[in-house]
Design an enzyme around this catalytic site. Sequence first.
Site, PDB file in Angstrom:
ATOM      1  N   ARG A  38       0.839  -1.212   0.000  1.00  0.00           N
ATOM      2  CA  ARG A  38       0.000   0.000   0.000  1.00  0.00           C
ATOM      3  C   ARG A  38       0.869   1.257   0.000  1.00  0.00           C
ATOM      4  O   ARG A  38       0.601   2.222  -0.706  1.00  0.00           O
ATOM      5  CB  ARG A  38      -0.936  -0.020   1.203  1.00  0.00           C
ATOM      6  CG  ARG A  38      -1.726   1.265   1.456  1.00  0.00           C
ATOM      7  CD  ARG A  38      -2.669   1.606   0.290  1.00  0.00           C
ATOM      8  NE  ARG A  38      -3.519   2.738   0.626  1.00  0.00           N
ATOM      9  CZ  ARG A  38      -4.744   2.635   1.094  1.00  0.00           C
ATOM     10  NH1 ARG A  38      -5.294   1.464   1.283  1.00  0.00           N
ATOM     11  NH2 ARG A  38      -5.464   3.698   1.369  1.00  0.00           N
ATOM     12  N   THR A 147     -16.876  -5.634  -1.050  1.00  0.00           N
ATOM     13  CA  THR A 147     -17.281  -4.238  -1.232  1.00  0.00           C
ATOM     14  C   THR A 147     -18.725  -4.137  -1.713  1.00  0.00           C
ATOM     15  O   THR A 147     -19.195  -4.993  -2.475  1.00  0.00           O
ATOM     16  CB  THR A 147     -16.339  -3.528  -2.230  1.00  0.00           C
ATOM     17  OG1 THR A 147     -16.945  -2.304  -2.633  1.00  0.00           O
ATOM     18  CG2 THR A 147     -16.066  -4.357  -3.471  1.00  0.00           C
ATOM     19  N   SER A 182     -15.545  -1.836 -12.061  1.00  0.00           N
ATOM     20  CA  SER A 182     -14.106  -1.637 -12.331  1.00  0.00           C
ATOM     21  C   SER A 182     -13.456  -3.009 -12.237  1.00  0.00           C
ATOM     22  O   SER A 182     -14.021  -3.935 -11.651  1.00  0.00           O
ATOM     23  CB  SER A 182     -13.462  -0.693 -11.300  1.00  0.00           C
ATOM     24  OG  SER A 182     -13.341  -1.346 -10.043  1.00  0.00           O
ATOM     25  N   TYR A 184     -11.072  -3.731 -10.386  1.00  0.00           N
ATOM     26  CA  TYR A 184     -10.904  -3.969  -8.936  1.00  0.00           C
ATOM     27  C   TYR A 184     -12.185  -4.547  -8.329  1.00  0.00           C
ATOM     28  O   TYR A 184     -12.147  -5.561  -7.622  1.00  0.00           O
ATOM     29  CB  TYR A 184     -10.540  -2.655  -8.213  1.00  0.00           C
ATOM     30  CG  TYR A 184     -10.978  -2.658  -6.783  1.00  0.00           C
ATOM     31  CD1 TYR A 184     -10.343  -3.470  -5.851  1.00  0.00           C
ATOM     32  CD2 TYR A 184     -12.076  -1.896  -6.352  1.00  0.00           C
ATOM     33  CE1 TYR A 184     -10.781  -3.517  -4.526  1.00  0.00           C
ATOM     34  CE2 TYR A 184     -12.510  -1.938  -5.041  1.00  0.00           C
ATOM     35  CZ  TYR A 184     -11.865  -2.753  -4.135  1.00  0.00           C
ATOM     36  OH  TYR A 184     -12.303  -2.817  -2.841  1.00  0.00           O
ATOM     37  N   HIS A 185     -13.319  -3.889  -8.599  1.00  0.00           N
ATOM     38  CA  HIS A 185     -14.565  -4.375  -7.996  1.00  0.00           C
ATOM     39  C   HIS A 185     -14.883  -5.797  -8.471  1.00  0.00           C
ATOM     40  O   HIS A 185     -15.391  -6.617  -7.713  1.00  0.00           O
ATOM     41  CB  HIS A 185     -15.719  -3.415  -8.289  1.00  0.00           C
ATOM     42  CG  HIS A 185     -15.666  -2.141  -7.463  1.00  0.00           C
ATOM     43  ND1 HIS A 185     -15.139  -0.963  -7.940  1.00  0.00           N
ATOM     44  CD2 HIS A 185     -16.048  -1.882  -6.189  1.00  0.00           C
ATOM     45  CE1 HIS A 185     -15.216  -0.024  -6.998  1.00  0.00           C
ATOM     46  NE2 HIS A 185     -15.762  -0.561  -5.922  1.00  0.00           N
ATOM     47  N   LYS A 188     -13.168  -8.447  -6.473  1.00  0.00           N
ATOM     48  CA  LYS A 188     -13.877  -8.767  -5.227  1.00  0.00           C
ATOM     49  C   LYS A 188     -15.040  -9.745  -5.500  1.00  0.00           C
ATOM     50  O   LYS A 188     -15.367 -10.579  -4.663  1.00  0.00           O
ATOM     51  CB  LYS A 188     -14.421  -7.485  -4.586  1.00  0.00           C
ATOM     52  CG  LYS A 188     -13.340  -6.529  -4.105  1.00  0.00           C
ATOM     53  CD  LYS A 188     -12.683  -7.044  -2.829  1.00  0.00           C
ATOM     54  CE  LYS A 188     -11.848  -5.986  -2.145  1.00  0.00           C
ATOM     55  NZ  LYS A 188     -11.203  -6.451  -0.926  1.00  0.00           N
ATOM     56  N   ARG A 244     -11.018  12.758   0.580  1.00  0.00           N
ATOM     57  CA  ARG A 244     -10.479  13.712  -0.399  1.00  0.00           C
ATOM     58  C   ARG A 244     -11.169  15.079  -0.267  1.00  0.00           C
ATOM     59  O   ARG A 244     -10.511  16.115  -0.249  1.00  0.00           O
ATOM     60  CB  ARG A 244     -10.666  13.173  -1.827  1.00  0.00           C
ATOM     61  CG  ARG A 244      -9.556  12.225  -2.249  1.00  0.00           C
ATOM     62  CD  ARG A 244      -9.911  11.443  -3.511  1.00  0.00           C
ATOM     63  NE  ARG A 244     -10.252  12.256  -4.676  1.00  0.00           N
ATOM     64  CZ  ARG A 244      -9.361  12.837  -5.480  1.00  0.00           C
ATOM     65  NH1 ARG A 244      -8.073  12.716  -5.227  1.00  0.00           N
ATOM     66  NH2 ARG A 244      -9.762  13.522  -6.539  1.00  0.00           N
TER      67      ARG A 244
HETATM   68  N1  USQ Z   1     -15.755  10.652  -6.493  1.00  0.00           N
HETATM   69  C1  USQ Z   1     -15.948  12.014  -6.646  1.00  0.00           C
HETATM   70  N2  USQ Z   1     -14.893  12.831  -6.434  1.00  0.00           N
HETATM   71  C2  USQ Z   1     -13.664  12.378  -6.037  1.00  0.00           C
HETATM   72  C3  USQ Z   1     -13.474  10.990  -5.859  1.00  0.00           C
HETATM   73  C4  USQ Z   1     -14.540  10.164  -6.100  1.00  0.00           C
HETATM   74  O1  USQ Z   1     -17.044  12.487  -6.983  1.00  0.00           O
HETATM   75  O2  USQ Z   1     -12.756  13.203  -5.865  1.00  0.00           O
HETATM   76  C5  USQ Z   1     -16.904   9.746  -6.696  1.00  0.00           C
HETATM   77  C6  USQ Z   1     -16.674   8.582  -7.645  1.00  0.00           C
HETATM   78  O3  USQ Z   1     -16.980   8.907  -8.978  1.00  0.00           O
HETATM   79  C7  USQ Z   1     -17.611   7.515  -7.066  1.00  0.00           C
HETATM   80  C8  USQ Z   1     -17.669   7.845  -5.593  1.00  0.00           C
HETATM   81  O4  USQ Z   1     -17.178   9.158  -5.432  1.00  0.00           O
HETATM   82  O5  USQ Z   1     -18.904   7.681  -7.591  1.00  0.00           O
HETATM   83  C9  USQ Z   1     -16.877   6.928  -4.716  1.00  0.00           C
HETATM   84  O6  USQ Z   1     -15.516   6.951  -5.108  1.00  0.00           O
HETATM   85  P1  USQ Z   1     -14.365   6.482  -4.100  1.00  0.00           P
HETATM   86  O7  USQ Z   1     -13.070   6.635  -4.813  1.00  0.00           O
HETATM   87  O8  USQ Z   1     -14.526   7.111  -2.771  1.00  0.00           O
HETATM   88  O9  USQ Z   1     -14.779   4.964  -3.855  1.00  0.00           O
HETATM   89  P2  USQ Z   1     -14.710   3.680  -4.772  1.00  0.00           P
HETATM   90  O10 USQ Z   1     -13.881   3.830  -5.982  1.00  0.00           O
HETATM   91  O11 USQ Z   1     -16.106   3.263  -4.978  1.00  0.00           O
HETATM   92  O12 USQ Z   1     -13.928   2.687  -3.811  1.00  0.00           O
HETATM   93  C10 USQ Z   1     -13.908   2.835  -2.395  1.00  0.00           C
HETATM   94  C11 USQ Z   1     -12.739   2.046  -1.844  1.00  0.00           C
HETATM   95  C12 USQ Z   1     -12.928   0.591  -2.195  1.00  0.00           C
HETATM   96  C13 USQ Z   1     -14.258   0.120  -1.686  1.00  0.00           C
HETATM   97  C14 USQ Z   1     -15.381   1.029  -2.165  1.00  0.00           C
HETATM   98  C15 USQ Z   1     -16.706   0.751  -1.526  1.00  0.00           C
HETATM   99  O13 USQ Z   1     -11.532   2.543  -2.360  1.00  0.00           O
HETATM  100  O14 USQ Z   1     -11.893  -0.181  -1.638  1.00  0.00           O
HETATM  101  O15 USQ Z   1     -14.448  -1.156  -2.178  1.00  0.00           O
HETATM  102  O16 USQ Z   1     -15.084   2.368  -1.825  1.00  0.00           O
HETATM  103  S1  USQ Z   1     -18.018   0.945  -2.678  1.00  0.00           S
HETATM  104  O17 USQ Z   1     -17.882   2.179  -3.404  1.00  0.00           O
HETATM  105  O18 USQ Z   1     -19.256   0.904  -1.931  1.00  0.00           O
HETATM  106  O19 USQ Z   1     -17.885  -0.150  -3.590  1.00  0.00           O
END
Ligand code: USQ
Length: 407
Positions: A38, A147, A182, A184-185, A188, A244
Amino acid sequence: MRPIRVFIAGIDGYLGWPLALHLINRGHTVAGADNFFRRKWVQEMGSCSVTPILGMEERCKAVEECFADKLLFWEGDLRSYEFVEKKFREFEPEAIVHLGECPSAPYSMIDVHHATFVQMNNITTTLNILFAMQNLMPEAHLVKLGTMGEYGTPNIDIPEGFFEVEFRGRTDYMPFPRQANSWYHWSKVHDSNNVMFACRNWGLRATDVMQGIVFGTRIEEMRDYQRMMTRFDIDQSFGTVVNRFCAQAVIGHPLTLYGLGSQRRGFIPLRDSMQCLTLSVENPPHEGEYRVFNQFQEIYSLSELALLVQDMSKELGLEAEIVHTQNPRKERETHYYKADHQNLLDLGYKPTENIRSEISQVLVDLMGYRKRILELKAVLLPDIHWEGQNRRVALLDSAPAEASKLN
Ligand code: USQ
Protein backbone atom coordinates in the site's frame (compact mmCIF):
# COMPACT_ATOMS: atom_id res chain seq x y z
CA MET A 1 -16.65 -13.13 24.39
CA ARG A 2 -13.53 -15.17 25.20
CA PRO A 3 -10.30 -13.74 23.72
CA ILE A 4 -9.27 -15.41 20.47
CA ARG A 5 -6.27 -15.45 18.17
CA VAL A 6 -6.87 -13.17 15.19
CA PHE A 7 -4.62 -12.94 12.13
CA ILE A 8 -4.91 -9.72 10.11
CA ALA A 9 -3.77 -9.99 6.52
CA GLY A 10 -2.81 -6.47 5.42
CA ILE A 11 -2.21 -5.13 8.93
CA ASP A 12 -0.28 -2.05 7.75
CA GLY A 13 -3.21 -0.55 5.82
CA TYR A 14 -5.83 2.14 6.48
CA LEU A 15 -8.16 -0.46 8.06
CA GLY A 16 -5.69 -3.14 9.15
CA TRP A 17 -3.79 -0.96 11.60
CA PRO A 18 -6.78 0.45 13.54
CA LEU A 19 -8.37 -3.00 13.56
CA ALA A 20 -5.27 -4.39 15.28
CA LEU A 21 -5.53 -1.67 17.96
CA HIS A 22 -9.27 -2.25 18.40
CA LEU A 23 -8.95 -6.03 18.76
CA ILE A 24 -5.97 -5.82 21.12
CA ASN A 25 -7.88 -3.39 23.29
CA ARG A 26 -10.68 -5.96 23.51
CA GLY A 27 -8.24 -8.56 24.80
CA HIS A 28 -7.70 -10.59 21.63
CA THR A 29 -4.28 -11.91 20.62
CA VAL A 30 -3.40 -10.27 17.32
CA ALA A 31 -0.83 -11.08 14.67
CA GLY A 32 -0.55 -9.76 11.17
CA ALA A 33 1.34 -9.78 7.93
CA ASP A 34 1.99 -7.17 5.27
CA ASN A 35 4.40 -6.58 2.41
CA PHE A 36 3.97 -2.76 2.50
CA PHE A 37 2.50 -2.70 -1.00
CA ARG A 38 0.00 0.00 0.00
CA ARG A 39 2.82 2.41 0.84
CA LYS A 40 4.35 1.66 -2.54
CA TRP A 41 1.14 2.01 -4.59
CA VAL A 42 0.43 5.40 -3.07
CA GLN A 43 4.00 6.41 -3.82
CA GLU A 44 3.44 5.30 -7.42
CA MET A 45 0.48 7.73 -7.50
CA GLY A 46 2.94 10.49 -6.57
CA SER A 47 1.56 10.71 -3.07
CA CYS A 48 2.02 9.56 0.52
CA SER A 49 -0.08 9.35 3.65
CA VAL A 50 -1.09 12.80 4.85
CA THR A 51 -0.85 11.57 8.43
CA PRO A 52 2.81 10.78 9.16
CA ILE A 53 2.60 7.11 10.06
CA LEU A 54 5.36 5.11 11.70
CA GLY A 55 7.22 2.11 10.33
CA MET A 56 6.02 -1.29 11.57
CA GLU A 57 8.77 -1.77 14.11
CA GLU A 58 7.90 1.49 15.86
CA ARG A 59 4.20 0.74 15.56
CA CYS A 60 4.65 -2.56 17.40
CA LYS A 61 6.73 -0.83 20.07
CA ALA A 62 3.99 1.79 20.54
CA VAL A 63 1.38 -0.95 20.97
CA GLU A 64 3.47 -2.67 23.59
CA GLU A 65 3.87 0.56 25.55
CA CYS A 66 0.24 1.70 25.27
CA PHE A 67 -1.59 -1.61 25.67
CA ALA A 68 0.98 -3.67 27.60
CA ASP A 69 0.41 -6.31 24.97
CA LYS A 70 2.48 -7.71 22.13
CA LEU A 71 1.51 -7.36 18.48
CA LEU A 72 3.12 -10.02 16.31
CA PHE A 73 4.10 -8.88 12.84
CA TRP A 74 5.60 -10.66 9.85
CA GLU A 75 6.72 -8.92 6.68
CA GLY A 76 5.80 -11.10 3.74
CA ASP A 77 3.76 -11.56 0.60
CA LEU A 78 0.41 -13.30 0.87
CA ARG A 79 0.73 -14.30 -2.79
CA SER A 80 3.24 -16.88 -1.57
CA TYR A 81 1.34 -19.95 -0.38
CA GLU A 82 4.40 -21.12 1.59
CA PHE A 83 4.47 -17.84 3.51
CA VAL A 84 0.76 -18.00 4.39
CA GLU A 85 0.95 -21.65 5.48
CA LYS A 86 4.09 -21.07 7.56
CA LYS A 87 2.57 -18.14 9.45
CA PHE A 88 -0.75 -19.92 10.02
CA ARG A 89 1.15 -22.94 11.36
CA GLU A 90 3.09 -20.71 13.75
CA PHE A 91 0.21 -18.57 14.99
CA GLU A 92 -2.74 -21.00 14.75
CA PRO A 93 -5.38 -18.30 14.18
CA GLU A 94 -9.01 -18.88 15.14
CA ALA A 95 -10.11 -15.99 12.96
CA ILE A 96 -8.48 -14.48 9.89
CA VAL A 97 -9.43 -11.01 8.68
CA HIS A 98 -8.38 -10.60 5.07
CA LEU A 99 -7.67 -6.94 4.29
CA GLY A 100 -4.54 -7.68 2.28
CA GLU A 101 -5.77 -6.69 -1.16
CA CYS A 102 -5.34 -3.80 -3.55
CA PRO A 103 -8.43 -1.67 -2.80
CA SER A 104 -8.54 0.78 -5.67
CA ALA A 105 -10.87 1.00 -8.64
CA PRO A 106 -8.92 3.76 -10.47
CA TYR A 107 -5.60 1.94 -9.94
CA SER A 108 -7.04 -1.15 -11.61
CA MET A 109 -8.28 0.93 -14.58
CA ILE A 110 -4.89 2.42 -15.50
CA ASP A 111 -3.90 -0.21 -18.07
CA VAL A 112 -3.64 -3.94 -18.66
CA HIS A 113 -0.70 -4.30 -16.26
CA HIS A 114 -2.54 -2.72 -13.37
CA ALA A 115 -5.77 -4.60 -14.13
CA THR A 116 -4.01 -7.98 -14.15
CA PHE A 117 -1.92 -7.07 -11.13
CA VAL A 118 -4.98 -6.14 -9.04
CA GLN A 119 -6.95 -9.23 -10.05
CA MET A 120 -4.03 -11.65 -9.62
CA ASN A 121 -2.99 -10.11 -6.31
CA ASN A 122 -6.47 -10.12 -4.84
CA ILE A 123 -7.64 -13.50 -6.10
CA THR A 124 -4.35 -15.26 -5.30
CA THR A 125 -4.12 -13.99 -1.73
CA THR A 126 -7.68 -15.11 -1.02
CA LEU A 127 -7.12 -18.56 -2.54
CA ASN A 128 -3.90 -18.98 -0.53
CA ILE A 129 -5.73 -18.14 2.68
CA LEU A 130 -8.60 -20.51 1.84
CA PHE A 131 -6.24 -23.41 1.05
CA ALA A 132 -4.14 -22.79 4.17
CA MET A 133 -7.32 -22.76 6.27
CA GLN A 134 -8.50 -26.01 4.74
CA ASN A 135 -5.11 -27.67 5.28
CA LEU A 136 -4.40 -26.43 8.79
CA MET A 137 -7.43 -25.00 10.54
CA PRO A 138 -10.76 -25.79 8.87
CA GLU A 139 -12.53 -24.69 12.06
CA ALA A 140 -11.24 -21.10 11.79
CA HIS A 141 -13.43 -18.22 10.60
CA LEU A 142 -12.53 -16.08 7.59
CA VAL A 143 -13.72 -12.47 7.62
CA LYS A 144 -13.14 -11.37 4.06
CA LEU A 145 -13.35 -7.72 3.02
CA GLY A 146 -15.53 -7.36 -0.04
CA THR A 147 -17.28 -4.24 -1.23
CA MET A 148 -20.76 -2.84 -1.79
CA GLY A 149 -19.43 -2.05 -5.26
CA GLU A 150 -19.77 -5.74 -6.14
CA TYR A 151 -23.52 -5.20 -6.57
CA GLY A 152 -23.21 -2.12 -8.77
CA THR A 153 -26.30 0.05 -8.94
CA PRO A 154 -29.24 -2.22 -9.88
CA ASN A 155 -32.71 -0.81 -10.35
CA ILE A 156 -34.06 -2.99 -7.52
CA ASP A 157 -33.32 -3.29 -3.79
CA ILE A 158 -30.02 -4.94 -2.84
CA PRO A 159 -30.31 -7.75 -0.29
CA GLU A 160 -27.42 -9.05 1.83
CA GLY A 161 -25.81 -11.42 -0.63
CA PHE A 162 -28.73 -13.68 -1.47
CA PHE A 163 -32.33 -13.35 -2.59
CA GLU A 164 -35.25 -15.54 -3.50
CA VAL A 165 -35.82 -15.84 -7.24
CA GLU A 166 -38.89 -17.14 -8.99
CA PHE A 167 -38.30 -18.29 -12.57
CA ARG A 168 -40.72 -20.26 -14.73
CA GLY A 169 -42.77 -21.33 -11.79
CA ARG A 170 -39.87 -22.52 -9.62
CA THR A 171 -38.11 -20.69 -6.80
CA ASP A 172 -34.59 -20.80 -5.41
CA TYR A 173 -32.46 -18.84 -2.94
CA MET A 174 -29.54 -17.55 -5.01
CA PRO A 175 -26.59 -15.15 -4.94
CA PHE A 176 -27.75 -11.67 -5.91
CA PRO A 177 -26.33 -10.68 -9.33
CA ARG A 178 -23.08 -8.75 -9.21
CA GLN A 179 -22.58 -5.87 -11.64
CA ALA A 180 -19.25 -4.38 -10.65
CA ASN A 181 -17.90 -1.25 -12.25
CA SER A 182 -14.11 -1.64 -12.33
CA TRP A 183 -11.52 -4.41 -12.68
CA TYR A 184 -10.90 -3.97 -8.94
CA HIS A 185 -14.56 -4.37 -8.00
CA TRP A 186 -14.75 -7.48 -10.23
CA SER A 187 -11.74 -8.93 -8.37
CA LYS A 188 -13.88 -8.77 -5.23
CA VAL A 189 -16.73 -10.54 -7.04
CA HIS A 190 -14.37 -13.33 -8.08
CA ASP A 191 -13.18 -13.55 -4.46
CA SER A 192 -16.76 -13.81 -3.23
CA ASN A 193 -17.44 -16.70 -5.58
CA ASN A 194 -14.26 -18.46 -4.46
CA VAL A 195 -15.00 -18.00 -0.76
CA MET A 196 -18.59 -19.21 -1.24
CA PHE A 197 -17.33 -22.30 -3.06
CA ALA A 198 -14.72 -23.06 -0.37
CA CYS A 199 -17.46 -22.99 2.27
CA ARG A 200 -19.68 -25.31 0.23
CA ASN A 201 -16.89 -27.65 -0.82
CA TRP A 202 -14.78 -27.87 2.34
CA GLY A 203 -17.21 -26.78 5.03
CA LEU A 204 -15.21 -23.66 5.90
CA ARG A 205 -17.00 -20.79 7.63
CA ALA A 206 -16.77 -17.24 6.27
CA THR A 207 -18.23 -13.77 6.52
CA ASP A 208 -18.04 -11.79 3.30
CA VAL A 209 -18.24 -8.11 4.18
CA MET A 210 -19.76 -5.86 1.52
CA GLN A 211 -18.35 -2.63 2.88
CA GLY A 212 -19.33 0.86 1.79
CA ILE A 213 -16.94 3.78 1.40
CA VAL A 214 -14.95 4.39 4.57
CA PHE A 215 -13.93 7.82 5.83
CA GLY A 216 -12.33 9.13 8.99
CA THR A 217 -9.08 9.72 10.79
CA ARG A 218 -9.46 8.09 14.18
CA ILE A 219 -10.85 5.53 16.55
CA GLU A 220 -10.95 5.66 20.38
CA GLU A 221 -8.00 3.29 20.75
CA MET A 222 -5.62 5.83 19.16
CA ARG A 223 -5.08 7.35 22.59
CA ASP A 224 -1.49 8.23 21.77
CA TYR A 225 -2.67 9.72 18.49
CA GLN A 226 0.72 10.81 17.16
CA ARG A 227 2.12 7.29 17.27
CA MET A 228 -1.12 5.35 16.78
CA MET A 229 -2.58 7.15 13.78
CA THR A 230 -3.47 5.25 10.66
CA ARG A 231 -2.61 6.31 7.15
CA PHE A 232 -4.79 8.84 5.35
CA ASP A 233 -4.65 9.01 1.56
CA ILE A 234 -5.96 11.73 -0.72
CA ASP A 235 -4.77 10.73 -4.20
CA GLN A 236 -7.33 9.77 -6.88
CA SER A 237 -6.70 6.04 -6.45
CA PHE A 238 -6.34 5.41 -2.74
CA GLY A 239 -8.09 8.40 -1.21
CA THR A 240 -11.80 7.74 -0.81
CA VAL A 241 -14.19 10.52 -1.71
CA VAL A 242 -15.06 12.05 1.69
CA ASN A 243 -11.44 11.95 2.82
CA ARG A 244 -10.48 13.71 -0.40
CA PHE A 245 -13.21 16.34 0.00
CA CYS A 246 -12.01 17.09 3.55
CA ALA A 247 -8.38 17.44 2.45
CA GLN A 248 -9.47 19.71 -0.41
CA ALA A 249 -11.51 21.88 1.96
CA VAL A 250 -8.57 22.30 4.32
CA ILE A 251 -6.38 23.91 1.63
CA GLY A 252 -9.12 25.85 -0.15
CA HIS A 253 -9.05 23.55 -3.19
CA PRO A 254 -12.44 23.08 -4.90
CA LEU A 255 -14.19 19.85 -3.90
CA THR A 256 -13.95 17.61 -6.97
CA LEU A 257 -17.47 16.28 -7.38
CA TYR A 258 -17.37 13.91 -10.35
CA GLY A 259 -20.23 14.47 -12.80
CA LEU A 260 -23.69 15.31 -11.48
CA GLY A 261 -22.90 14.18 -7.94
CA SER A 262 -26.22 12.36 -7.69
CA GLN A 263 -24.42 8.99 -7.45
CA ARG A 264 -25.60 7.27 -4.27
CA ARG A 265 -23.42 5.01 -2.13
CA GLY A 266 -23.29 3.45 1.33
CA PHE A 267 -20.77 5.22 3.59
CA ILE A 268 -19.24 4.21 6.90
CA PRO A 269 -17.02 6.05 9.41
CA LEU A 270 -13.71 4.35 10.22
CA ARG A 271 -14.77 3.74 13.84
CA ASP A 272 -17.99 2.02 12.68
CA SER A 273 -16.01 -0.14 10.29
CA MET A 274 -13.88 -1.33 13.24
CA GLN A 275 -17.00 -1.99 15.30
CA CYS A 276 -18.58 -4.04 12.50
CA LEU A 277 -15.48 -6.09 11.65
CA THR A 278 -15.11 -6.89 15.35
CA LEU A 279 -18.75 -7.96 15.60
CA SER A 280 -18.14 -10.33 12.68
CA VAL A 281 -14.98 -11.74 14.28
CA GLU A 282 -16.66 -12.24 17.65
CA ASN A 283 -19.82 -13.86 16.23
CA PRO A 284 -18.63 -16.54 13.81
CA PRO A 285 -21.00 -18.37 11.47
CA HIS A 286 -21.48 -22.12 11.82
CA GLU A 287 -19.47 -24.76 9.99
CA GLY A 288 -19.95 -24.60 6.22
CA GLU A 289 -21.79 -21.29 6.39
CA TYR A 290 -21.01 -18.51 3.93
CA ARG A 291 -22.76 -15.35 5.08
CA VAL A 292 -22.80 -11.87 3.61
CA PHE A 293 -23.03 -8.63 5.59
CA ASN A 294 -23.69 -5.28 3.92
CA GLN A 295 -21.56 -2.97 6.03
CA PHE A 296 -22.38 0.72 5.89
CA GLN A 297 -23.81 3.33 8.21
CA GLU A 298 -26.09 5.18 5.78
CA ILE A 299 -26.67 5.89 2.11
CA TYR A 300 -25.92 9.40 0.87
CA SER A 301 -25.51 11.03 -2.50
CA LEU A 302 -22.09 12.51 -3.23
CA SER A 303 -23.64 15.98 -3.43
CA GLU A 304 -25.12 15.58 0.04
CA LEU A 305 -21.69 14.74 1.40
CA ALA A 306 -19.97 17.56 -0.48
CA LEU A 307 -22.51 19.98 1.00
CA LEU A 308 -21.94 18.54 4.45
CA VAL A 309 -18.17 18.97 4.11
CA GLN A 310 -18.76 22.52 2.87
CA ASP A 311 -21.03 23.22 5.82
CA MET A 312 -18.69 21.82 8.46
CA SER A 313 -15.75 23.64 6.86
CA LYS A 314 -17.62 26.92 7.21
CA GLU A 315 -18.04 26.32 10.94
CA LEU A 316 -14.25 25.98 11.13
CA GLY A 317 -13.70 29.18 9.13
CA LEU A 318 -12.79 27.41 5.86
CA GLU A 319 -14.21 28.30 2.46
CA ALA A 320 -14.99 25.16 0.42
CA GLU A 321 -16.22 25.60 -3.11
CA ILE A 322 -17.93 22.65 -4.81
CA VAL A 323 -17.05 22.10 -8.47
CA HIS A 324 -18.62 19.53 -10.78
CA THR A 325 -15.66 18.12 -12.67
CA GLN A 326 -15.98 15.89 -15.72
CA ASN A 327 -16.46 12.33 -14.44
CA PRO A 328 -13.32 10.27 -15.25
CA ARG A 329 -15.30 7.10 -14.47
CA LYS A 330 -18.07 5.37 -16.38
CA GLU A 331 -20.79 5.04 -13.78
CA ARG A 332 -24.50 5.74 -13.50
CA GLU A 333 -24.94 9.20 -12.07
CA THR A 334 -28.71 9.16 -11.63
CA HIS A 335 -29.99 5.87 -10.34
CA TYR A 336 -32.06 3.98 -7.79
CA TYR A 337 -30.11 2.79 -4.73
CA LYS A 338 -31.52 0.97 -1.75
CA ALA A 339 -29.59 -1.72 0.12
CA ASP A 340 -30.40 -3.83 3.18
CA HIS A 341 -28.01 -3.68 6.13
CA GLN A 342 -29.82 -5.47 8.90
CA ASN A 343 -27.44 -8.35 9.70
CA LEU A 344 -24.88 -6.26 11.56
CA LEU A 345 -27.58 -4.27 13.36
CA ASP A 346 -28.96 -7.62 14.57
CA LEU A 347 -25.52 -8.46 15.96
CA GLY A 348 -25.50 -5.20 17.94
CA TYR A 349 -23.94 -2.63 15.57
CA LYS A 350 -24.60 0.90 16.90
CA PRO A 351 -24.13 3.26 13.93
CA THR A 352 -22.52 6.65 14.51
CA GLU A 353 -25.44 9.03 14.67
CA ASN A 354 -23.68 12.31 14.23
CA ILE A 355 -22.05 12.24 10.82
CA ARG A 356 -21.54 16.02 11.01
CA SER A 357 -19.23 15.75 14.00
CA GLU A 358 -17.43 12.84 12.35
CA ILE A 359 -16.65 15.00 9.31
CA SER A 360 -15.73 17.90 11.54
CA GLN A 361 -13.21 15.69 13.38
CA VAL A 362 -11.57 14.76 10.07
CA LEU A 363 -11.32 18.44 9.10
CA VAL A 364 -9.83 19.40 12.47
CA ASP A 365 -7.27 16.57 12.29
CA LEU A 366 -6.32 17.50 8.73
CA MET A 367 -5.88 21.16 9.58
CA GLY A 368 -2.80 20.04 11.51
CA TYR A 369 -1.36 18.70 8.22
CA ARG A 370 -2.24 21.61 5.95
CA LYS A 371 1.34 22.08 4.80
CA ARG A 372 1.65 18.42 3.82
CA ILE A 373 -1.65 18.53 1.90
CA LEU A 374 -0.49 21.65 0.05
CA GLU A 375 2.66 19.79 -0.98
CA LEU A 376 0.48 16.98 -2.36
CA LYS A 377 -1.98 19.30 -4.12
CA ALA A 378 -1.15 17.86 -7.56
CA VAL A 379 -2.65 14.47 -6.66
CA LEU A 380 -6.09 15.94 -5.96
CA LEU A 381 -7.13 16.13 -9.62
CA PRO A 382 -8.00 12.86 -11.39
CA ASP A 383 -6.37 11.77 -14.65
CA ILE A 384 -7.21 8.04 -14.74
CA HIS A 385 -10.08 7.50 -17.15
CA TRP A 386 -12.33 4.46 -17.49
CA GLU A 387 -12.00 4.70 -21.27
CA GLY A 388 -8.37 3.51 -21.08
CA GLN A 389 -5.52 5.32 -22.85
CA ASN A 390 -4.03 6.25 -19.50
CA ARG A 391 -0.48 7.43 -19.59
CA ARG A 392 1.05 6.38 -16.30
CA VAL A 393 4.32 5.17 -14.87
CA ALA A 394 5.01 1.47 -15.07
CA LEU A 395 3.90 -0.72 -12.21
CA LEU A 396 6.59 -1.33 -9.62
CA ASP A 397 6.29 -4.99 -8.83
CA SER A 398 8.59 -5.59 -5.90
CA ALA A 399 8.52 -3.76 -2.61
CA PRO A 400 11.49 -1.43 -2.25
CA ALA A 401 13.82 -2.51 0.52
CA GLU A 402 13.09 0.60 2.52
CA ALA A 403 9.32 0.38 1.95
CA SER A 404 8.51 0.03 5.62
CA LYS A 405 9.96 3.48 6.15
CA LEU A 406 7.74 5.02 3.47
CA ASN A 407 4.27 6.21 4.22
N1 USQ B 1 -15.75 10.65 -6.49
C1 USQ B 1 -15.95 12.01 -6.65
N2 USQ B 1 -14.89 12.83 -6.43
C2 USQ B 1 -13.66 12.38 -6.04
C3 USQ B 1 -13.47 10.99 -5.86
C4 USQ B 1 -14.54 10.16 -6.10
O1 USQ B 1 -17.04 12.49 -6.98
O2 USQ B 1 -12.76 13.20 -5.87
C5 USQ B 1 -16.90 9.75 -6.70
C6 USQ B 1 -16.67 8.58 -7.64
O3 USQ B 1 -16.98 8.91 -8.98
C7 USQ B 1 -17.61 7.52 -7.07
C8 USQ B 1 -17.67 7.85 -5.59
O4 USQ B 1 -17.18 9.16 -5.43
O5 USQ B 1 -18.90 7.68 -7.59
C9 USQ B 1 -16.88 6.93 -4.72
O6 USQ B 1 -15.52 6.95 -5.11
P1 USQ B 1 -14.37 6.48 -4.10
O7 USQ B 1 -13.07 6.64 -4.81
O8 USQ B 1 -14.53 7.11 -2.77
O9 USQ B 1 -14.78 4.96 -3.86
P2 USQ B 1 -14.71 3.68 -4.77
O10 USQ B 1 -13.88 3.83 -5.98
O11 USQ B 1 -16.11 3.26 -4.98
O12 USQ B 1 -13.93 2.69 -3.81
C10 USQ B 1 -13.91 2.84 -2.39
C11 USQ B 1 -12.74 2.05 -1.84
C12 USQ B 1 -12.93 0.59 -2.20
C13 USQ B 1 -14.26 0.12 -1.69
C14 USQ B 1 -15.38 1.03 -2.17
C15 USQ B 1 -16.71 0.75 -1.53
O13 USQ B 1 -11.53 2.54 -2.36
O14 USQ B 1 -11.89 -0.18 -1.64
O15 USQ B 1 -14.45 -1.16 -2.18
O16 USQ B 1 -15.08 2.37 -1.83
S1 USQ B 1 -18.02 0.94 -2.68
O17 USQ B 1 -17.88 2.18 -3.40
O18 USQ B 1 -19.26 0.90 -1.93
O19 USQ B 1 -17.89 -0.15 -3.59
